[in-house]
Design an enzyme around this catalytic site. Sequence first.
Site, PDB file in Angstrom:
ATOM      1  N   GLY A 266      -0.685  -5.531  21.281  1.00 60.53           N
ATOM      2  CA  GLY A 266       0.486  -4.687  21.809  1.00 60.53           C
ATOM      3  C   GLY A 266       0.090  -4.494  22.753  1.00 60.53           C
ATOM      4  O   GLY A 266      -0.676  -4.891  23.541  1.00 60.53           O
TER       5      GLY A 266
ATOM      6  N   GLY B 106       2.660  -2.355  24.841  1.00 58.08           N
ATOM      7  CA  GLY B 106       3.667  -0.989  25.538  1.00 58.08           C
ATOM      8  C   GLY B 106       2.319  -0.444  26.223  1.00 58.08           C
ATOM      9  O   GLY B 106       1.484  -0.901  26.788  1.00 58.08           O
ATOM     10  N   LEU B 107       3.136   1.211  26.478  1.00 58.59           N
ATOM     11  CA  LEU B 107       1.926   2.232  27.325  1.00 58.59           C
ATOM     12  C   LEU B 107       0.751   2.069  26.685  1.00 58.59           C
ATOM     13  O   LEU B 107      -0.280   2.062  27.578  1.00 58.59           O
ATOM     14  CB  LEU B 107       3.153   3.367  26.999  1.00 58.59           C
ATOM     15  CG  LEU B 107       4.463   3.676  28.087  1.00 58.59           C
ATOM     16  CD1 LEU B 107       5.387   5.058  27.698  1.00 58.59           C
ATOM     17  CD2 LEU B 107       3.851   2.640  29.807  1.00 58.59           C
TER      18      LEU B 107
ATOM     19  N   GLY C  50      -1.596   0.335  24.631  1.00 61.62           N
ATOM     20  CA  GLY C  50      -2.076  -1.629  24.620  1.00 61.62           C
ATOM     21  C   GLY C  50      -2.314  -1.793  25.953  1.00 61.62           C
ATOM     22  O   GLY C  50      -3.535  -2.217  26.761  1.00 61.62           O
TER      23      GLY C  50
ATOM     24  N   ARG D  77      13.787  18.971  17.203  1.00 62.56           N
ATOM     25  CA  ARG D  77      15.045  17.650  17.019  1.00 62.56           C
ATOM     26  C   ARG D  77      15.115  18.026  15.341  1.00 62.56           C
ATOM     27  O   ARG D  77      16.118  17.974  14.851  1.00 62.56           O
ATOM     28  CB  ARG D  77      14.009  16.700  16.964  1.00 62.56           C
ATOM     29  CG  ARG D  77      13.986  16.205  18.796  1.00 62.56           C
ATOM     30  CD  ARG D  77      12.801  14.961  18.705  1.00 62.56           C
ATOM     31  NE  ARG D  77      13.078  14.417  20.070  1.00 62.56           N
ATOM     32  CZ  ARG D  77      12.347  13.880  20.991  1.00 62.56           C
ATOM     33  NH1 ARG D  77      11.932  12.903  20.319  1.00 62.56           N
ATOM     34  NH2 ARG D  77      12.589  13.982  22.227  1.00 62.56           N
TER      35      ARG D  77
ATOM     36  N   HIS E 164      13.958   8.014  14.455  1.00 62.81           N
ATOM     37  CA  HIS E 164      13.687   7.819  16.225  1.00 62.81           C
ATOM     38  C   HIS E 164      12.614   7.394  15.865  1.00 62.81           C
ATOM     39  O   HIS E 164      11.744   6.135  17.413  1.00 62.81           O
ATOM     40  CB  HIS E 164      14.248   9.020  17.177  1.00 62.81           C
ATOM     41  CG  HIS E 164      13.609   8.817  18.178  1.00 62.81           C
ATOM     42  ND1 HIS E 164      13.962   7.548  18.843  1.00 62.81           N
ATOM     43  CD2 HIS E 164      13.040   9.774  18.444  1.00 62.81           C
ATOM     44  CE1 HIS E 164      13.923   8.295  20.098  1.00 62.81           C
ATOM     45  NE2 HIS E 164      12.882   8.903  20.160  1.00 62.81           N
TER      46      HIS E 164
ATOM     47  N   GLU F 219       1.631   5.265  19.522  1.00 58.65           N
ATOM     48  CA  GLU F 219       2.565   6.166  17.976  1.00 58.65           C
ATOM     49  C   GLU F 219       1.892   5.056  16.572  1.00 58.65           C
ATOM     50  O   GLU F 219       2.073   5.952  14.988  1.00 58.65           O
ATOM     51  CB  GLU F 219       3.777   5.531  18.157  1.00 58.65           C
ATOM     52  CG  GLU F 219       4.855   5.603  17.208  1.00 58.65           C
ATOM     53  CD  GLU F 219       5.806   5.144  16.905  1.00 58.65           C
ATOM     54  OE1 GLU F 219       6.996   5.146  18.680  1.00 58.65           O
ATOM     55  OE2 GLU F 219       7.195   5.694  16.712  1.00 58.65           O
TER      56      GLU F 219
ATOM     57  N   ARG G   9       6.828  16.178  16.416  1.00 56.81           N
ATOM     58  CA  ARG G   9       6.672  15.108  17.325  1.00 56.81           C
ATOM     59  C   ARG G   9       7.547  16.342  18.571  1.00 56.81           C
ATOM     60  O   ARG G   9       8.446  15.826  19.018  1.00 56.81           O
ATOM     61  CB  ARG G   9       6.514  13.995  18.002  1.00 56.81           C
ATOM     62  CG  ARG G   9       6.854  13.939  19.223  1.00 56.81           C
ATOM     63  CD  ARG G   9       6.424  12.265  20.119  1.00 56.81           C
ATOM     64  NE  ARG G   9       7.373  11.316  19.835  1.00 56.81           N
ATOM     65  CZ  ARG G   9       8.182  11.690  20.600  1.00 56.81           C
ATOM     66  NH1 ARG G   9       8.211  11.961  21.678  1.00 56.81           N
ATOM     67  NH2 ARG G   9       9.567  10.532  20.759  1.00 56.81           N
TER      68      ARG G   9
ATOM     69  N   LEU H 233       4.894   9.609  25.152  1.00 56.69           N
ATOM     70  CA  LEU H 233       4.785   8.221  26.219  1.00 56.69           C
ATOM     71  C   LEU H 233       3.109   9.318  26.657  1.00 56.69           C
ATOM     72  O   LEU H 233       2.103   8.023  27.197  1.00 56.69           O
ATOM     73  CB  LEU H 233       5.761   8.663  27.477  1.00 56.69           C
ATOM     74  CG  LEU H 233       6.908   8.301  27.345  1.00 56.69           C
ATOM     75  CD1 LEU H 233       8.525   8.566  28.385  1.00 56.69           C
ATOM     76  CD2 LEU H 233       6.954   6.759  26.337  1.00 56.69           C
TER      77      LEU H 233
HETATM   78  C1  LIG Z   1      15.146   4.619  22.768  1.00 57.22           C
HETATM   79  C2  LIG Z   1      13.932   5.446  22.596  1.00 57.22           C
HETATM   80  C3  LIG Z   1      13.849   6.208  23.483  1.00 57.22           C
HETATM   81  C4  LIG Z   1      12.566   7.718  23.650  1.00 57.22           C
HETATM   82  N1  LIG Z   1      12.352   8.523  24.931  1.00 57.22           N
HETATM   83  C5  LIG Z   1      11.311   8.925  24.761  1.00 57.22           C
HETATM   84  C6  LIG Z   1      10.664   9.762  25.907  1.00 57.22           C
HETATM   85  O1  LIG Z   1      11.604   9.998  26.423  1.00 57.22           O
HETATM   86  N2  LIG Z   1       9.938  10.392  26.001  1.00 57.22           N
HETATM   87  C7  LIG Z   1       8.416   9.969  24.747  1.00 57.22           C
HETATM   88  O2  LIG Z   1       6.868  10.778  25.638  1.00 57.22           O
HETATM   89  N3  LIG Z   1       8.350   9.248  24.286  1.00 57.22           N
HETATM   90  C8  LIG Z   1      10.272   8.057  23.890  1.00 57.22           C
HETATM   91  N4  LIG Z   1      10.477   7.329  23.204  1.00 57.22           N
HETATM   92  C9  LIG Z   1       8.923   7.491  21.772  1.00 57.22           C
HETATM   93  C10 LIG Z   1       7.632   6.512  22.612  1.00 57.22           C
HETATM   94  O3  LIG Z   1       8.815   5.911  23.905  1.00 57.22           O
HETATM   95  C11 LIG Z   1       7.512   5.382  21.327  1.00 57.22           C
HETATM   96  O4  LIG Z   1       6.839   6.129  21.077  1.00 57.22           O
HETATM   97  C12 LIG Z   1       6.677   4.446  22.764  1.00 57.22           C
HETATM   98  O5  LIG Z   1       6.094   4.305  24.223  1.00 57.22           O
HETATM   99  C13 LIG Z   1       5.381   3.938  21.865  1.00 57.22           C
HETATM  100  O6  LIG Z   1       4.026   3.321  22.066  1.00 57.22           O
HETATM  101  P1  LIG Z   1       3.211   2.080  22.057  1.00 57.22           P
HETATM  102  O7  LIG Z   1       2.857   1.931  23.158  1.00 57.22           O
HETATM  103  O8  LIG Z   1       2.343   3.045  21.040  1.00 57.22           O
HETATM  104  O9  LIG Z   1       4.175   1.030  20.935  1.00 57.22           O
HETATM  105  P2  LIG Z   1       5.487   0.152  21.933  1.00 57.22           P
HETATM  106  O10 LIG Z   1       5.082   0.476  23.077  1.00 57.22           O
HETATM  107  O11 LIG Z   1       5.975   0.174  20.264  1.00 57.22           O
HETATM  108  O12 LIG Z   1       4.700  -1.605  21.712  1.00 57.22           O
HETATM  109  C14 LIG Z   1       4.287  -1.814  21.063  1.00 57.22           C
HETATM  110  C15 LIG Z   1       3.848  -3.434  21.457  1.00 57.22           C
HETATM  111  O13 LIG Z   1       3.191  -3.245  20.040  1.00 57.22           O
HETATM  112  C16 LIG Z   1       3.861  -5.691  20.002  1.00 57.22           C
HETATM  113  N5  LIG Z   1       2.852  -5.922  19.070  1.00 57.22           N
HETATM  114  C17 LIG Z   1       4.238  -4.974  17.192  1.00 57.22           C
HETATM  115  N6  LIG Z   1       3.376  -5.824  16.280  1.00 57.22           N
HETATM  116  C18 LIG Z   1       2.881  -6.757  16.320  1.00 57.22           C
HETATM  117  C19 LIG Z   1       2.034  -7.634  15.979  1.00 57.22           C
HETATM  118  N7  LIG Z   1       2.009  -7.782  15.086  1.00 57.22           N
HETATM  119  N8  LIG Z   1       1.299  -8.747  16.678  1.00 57.22           N
HETATM  120  C20 LIG Z   1       1.433  -8.486  17.743  1.00 57.22           C
HETATM  121  N9  LIG Z   1       1.520  -7.704  18.840  1.00 57.22           N
HETATM  122  C21 LIG Z   1       2.829  -6.828  18.411  1.00 57.22           C
HETATM  123  C22 LIG Z   1       5.288  -5.158  20.322  1.00 57.22           C
HETATM  124  O14 LIG Z   1       4.845  -6.907  21.207  1.00 57.22           O
HETATM  125  C23 LIG Z   1       4.241  -4.164  21.526  1.00 57.22           C
HETATM  126  O15 LIG Z   1       3.561  -5.194  22.636  1.00 57.22           O
HETATM  127  C24 LIG Z   1      11.223   7.162  22.567  1.00 57.22           C
HETATM  128  C25 LIG Z   1      11.383   5.940  21.731  1.00 57.22           C
HETATM  129  C26 LIG Z   1      13.041   5.055  21.507  1.00 57.22           C
HETATM  130  C27 LIG Z   1      13.276   4.566  20.629  1.00 57.22           C
END
Ligand SMILES: Cc1cc2nc3c(=O)[nH]c(=O)nc-3n(C[C@H](O)[C@H](O)[C@H](O)COP(=O)(O)OP(=O)(O)OC[C@H]3O[C@@H](n4cnc5c(N)ncnc54)[C@H](O)[C@@H]3O)c2cc1C
Lengths: 658, 252
Positions: A42, A44-45, A47, A339, A410, A434, A444, A450
């Site tokens: 991962g 995202g934020l 990872g 929410r 969501h 997440e 939440r 974030l």
């Molecule tokens: C439209 C929207 C708006 C949002 N707005 C807000 C906000 O304003 N404020 C707030 O706090 N939160 C908000 N959220 C929630 C928040 O964005 C997410 O919960 C958070 O960004 C998740 O981050 P993460 O790093 O856990 O996962 P993600 O950013 O989802 O990253 C997941 C990573 O894992 C990788 N991955 C997944 N499965 C595999 C696999 N099998 N093999 C290899 N790689 C894999 C993906 O490629 C990606 O790099 C929002 C969510 C959405 C959908």
Amino acid sequence: MSLVLDSKVPPGPLDQKWSQHKINSALINPANKRKFTILVVGSGLAGGAAAATLSELGYKVKCFCYQDSPRRAHSIAAQGGINAAKNYQNDGDSVFRLFYDTIKGGDFRSREANVYRLAEVSANIIDQCVAQGVPFAREYGGLLDNRSFGGAQVKRTFYARGQTGQQLLLGCYQALEKEIRRGGVEMFPQTEMLDLVVADGHAKGIITRDLRTGQIDAHVADAVILATGGYGNAFYLSTNAMGCNVMAAYRAHRRGALFANPCYTQIHPTCIPVSGDYQSKLTLMSESLRNDGRIWVPREKATAEKLRQGAIEPREIAEEDRDYYLERKYPSFGNLSPRDIASRSAKEVCDEGRGVAPTGKGVFLDFRDAIERDGAEAIKARYGNLFQMYEKIHGDDPYATPMQIYPAVHYTMGGLWVDYDLMSNIPGLHVLGEANFSDHGANRLGASALMQGLADGYFVIPATIANYLATQTPGSVTASHPEFKRCKEQVRDRIATILQVRGRRSVDSFHRELGTTLWDHCGMERNREGLQKALKEIPRIRDEFWENVAVPGNASELNQELEKAGRVADFLEFGELLCHDALHREESCGGHFRTEYQFTADDEEVRDGRTQPGEAKRDDTHFTYVAAWEFTDVGKRPTLHKEPLHFEEVTPSIRSYK
Amino acid sequence: MNLTLKVWRQDGPNDKGRIETHEARDIPEEASFLEMLDIVNEGIITGGGAPIAFDHDCREGICGTCSLTINGVPHGPDRGVTACQLHMRRFRDGDTIWIEPFRAHAFPVLKDLVVDRSAFDRIIAAGGYVSVRTGAAPDAHAIPVEKENADAAFDAATCIGCGACVAACKNASAMLFVSAKASHLNHLPQGEPEKHRRVLGMVRQMDEEGFGNCTNQYECEAACPKSISVDNIALLNRNYAAATAHEAAVAP
Ligand SMILES: Cc1cc2nc3c(=O)[nH]c(=O)nc-3n(C[C@H](O)[C@H](O)[C@H](O)COP(=O)(O)OP(=O)(O)OC[C@H]3O[C@@H](n4cnc5c(N)ncnc54)[C@H](O)[C@@H]3O)c2cc1C
Ligand code: FES
């Protein structure tokens, strides 16, 4: 047999646990750090922050994502903002208040110590991001601006226009690229984890597929971190990106990791309503719009009917014929109610026949009064890009006519179970963002995901992973361990099986069918009968999938249908887990609303004015615990393990937003 | 509505590729362009064919994954939006639509409409960051930033890294992309100390990746879904001149 779930929360007063724990945690000397390899799945934020920071500390890191660049992880899509207890507005915010709001927002179903730590490190996150060049909104004095967000009465949300997620992720991605260039991180984009390798009881590697060439590889390491995001796409239609999936977490679950509270799913109140079956996703309209927009439907069913037929315009409806139902029901929080409450209220008025979109499933979010008060220019500065996005998708101009919105799936509060160190019950397997269950309880609050992702990645795991690594000899397991070979073969077999079906139905059609079943029976409202029905339906859909799915092409090429098929196959097993959890939790709390468990006029709490009929009724006596499920077999009921929740600092009360 | 699609099909990086014709039947006006492709693919799959591969993820204009050249224009006819934000109501019943990948020497086609844009990541790795270790940051309010600078940095930071600028440019230059990142960080006091290194690193990496030179055609700005201004390119040119002078001055 029930496992003993030790959350490993350190002793001592709540506000000193984290600093004390850091002092007591193991340290690994710089020369040794280089010898440890850590896999971060991962980017995202959660990872991305973890990979960059662990590399800065000196560990050898391999990072994986399924997108073609780590910058495209789904975190990029977050709009509204990120919370932090900076108290820059001097409006009475504090670490304790952020902690309290989050615990209460989560309907008293989260772990006190984790939530407190989250609030504590929140301020460092903002410092870190600003230093990276994240362009948060500023005031003329050059200092940072804040806004308020659902479920809070202070202004503690930092934001970057309507694209906070993109700006935070770019800061994190740039830090990651810096480490890639330096040689500390090896990046594997377009590489999907298809299985977790558990060798001698410890997580020591993963099996991946290169999505461009189809090559299957084994990666060996000293520890594995999953930061793979949420499972909202189990419902097919959600605000998540198309590729979001549960595979990594679910595969780990099948290898023994406990899945906690899967039924806690969040339905966001402000999304653009569904318009047809071709629809592939739902678009979120940031919650920040609720700061200035007022939510209403017509007071009378007949008026709503006329609106739906296009016989009248929203503007023609007089003030006294409008029902600003959130302001009416929750006078102190009004349009900023949390929410789950705002979503359920929208469903309620639509079920009464007062909905406004052509389908009857929509309510108004109206900016008329805000534009009159502050002027169209001010509103444009605040929400310009969101208004433009709405107009593009929906076709109406929100400056002239109210937006139509409806709740949509969501966010998922549930996830893999982790202890205070963010380690799952499988030693060596850590879970961030997440993908874990840790901080949000049953619901939440806005702008907290974030915060959690970055807290986990930048500040928590870099400190806590040493506690595990210190018990390990670097490189003790190698790729010659038989488990790697076995897992690789299983992964290959599964792909071959999918390709051999050569059926007649597309992967999407199965995904849609599963999604509809979950939304109907395990969505905004649940009940015993519906859940039992879903538990019969899902295995049937799954059986048909394995008999009739059409996946063209082969395994050794870029094959997007094959990618989707693997993800949907896991959703088809995971959906059942979701329903089992929802069925067993015989109470309503946060995002989990069981129609059988709600307050009625006969309840004492209603009579003495603490709450009103129709509100969620928690059962603290029987359900103050984390439900952590152990995989048994496909189609078999998983085994329940409980982590009791203890509240020392706060007293669970009726969650009132009146 | 019914449409005729002329779609670029290419089996793999080494295949020559060809244009294939597909009929898109009964497409709802409210559908997005990518949903239209979903409908077409659904038909291809149930008919036993090979679906059209195209990149996408967020479908709301922010992740920068979608990358279609529609009727010769990256992201299609509307200004300031990505292909995933384009809706079918923009087209007319009976239209013929040409769909091709983002073309550039530095973006090799992987399959059909999917290209490899990893060159962009390597450019960022060559300097598109601020070197600050996690945990080493001062309080966020320690350094106030003038609102005008913060806003200018922001405008440049909205780049989603999709590559439309490259695909639109007859030289396949990446100057808009590179200048946007330089502008974002160079406008901020946090980015100031590494300004010269950043600009030199990114520009040199861009050249190494095989992107073309900028000859001020400004097609990039027109195609950019985030409407990033070519003013950033002028600024980058100035920064680059200063950085080379600085480099020469400090060279041993
Ligand atoms: C439209 C929207 C708006 C949002 N707005 C807000 C906000 O304003 N404020 C707030 O706090 N939160 C908000 N959220 C929630 C928040 O964005 C997410 O919960 C958070 O960004 C998740 O981050 P993460 O790093 O856990 O996962 P993600 O950013 O989802 O990253 C997941 C990573 O894992 C990788 N991955 C997944 N499965 C595999 C696999 N099998 N093999 C290899 N790689 C894999 C993906 O490629 C990606 O790099 C929002 C969510 C959405 C959908
Ligand atoms: S799919 Fe994300 S920008 Fe188009």
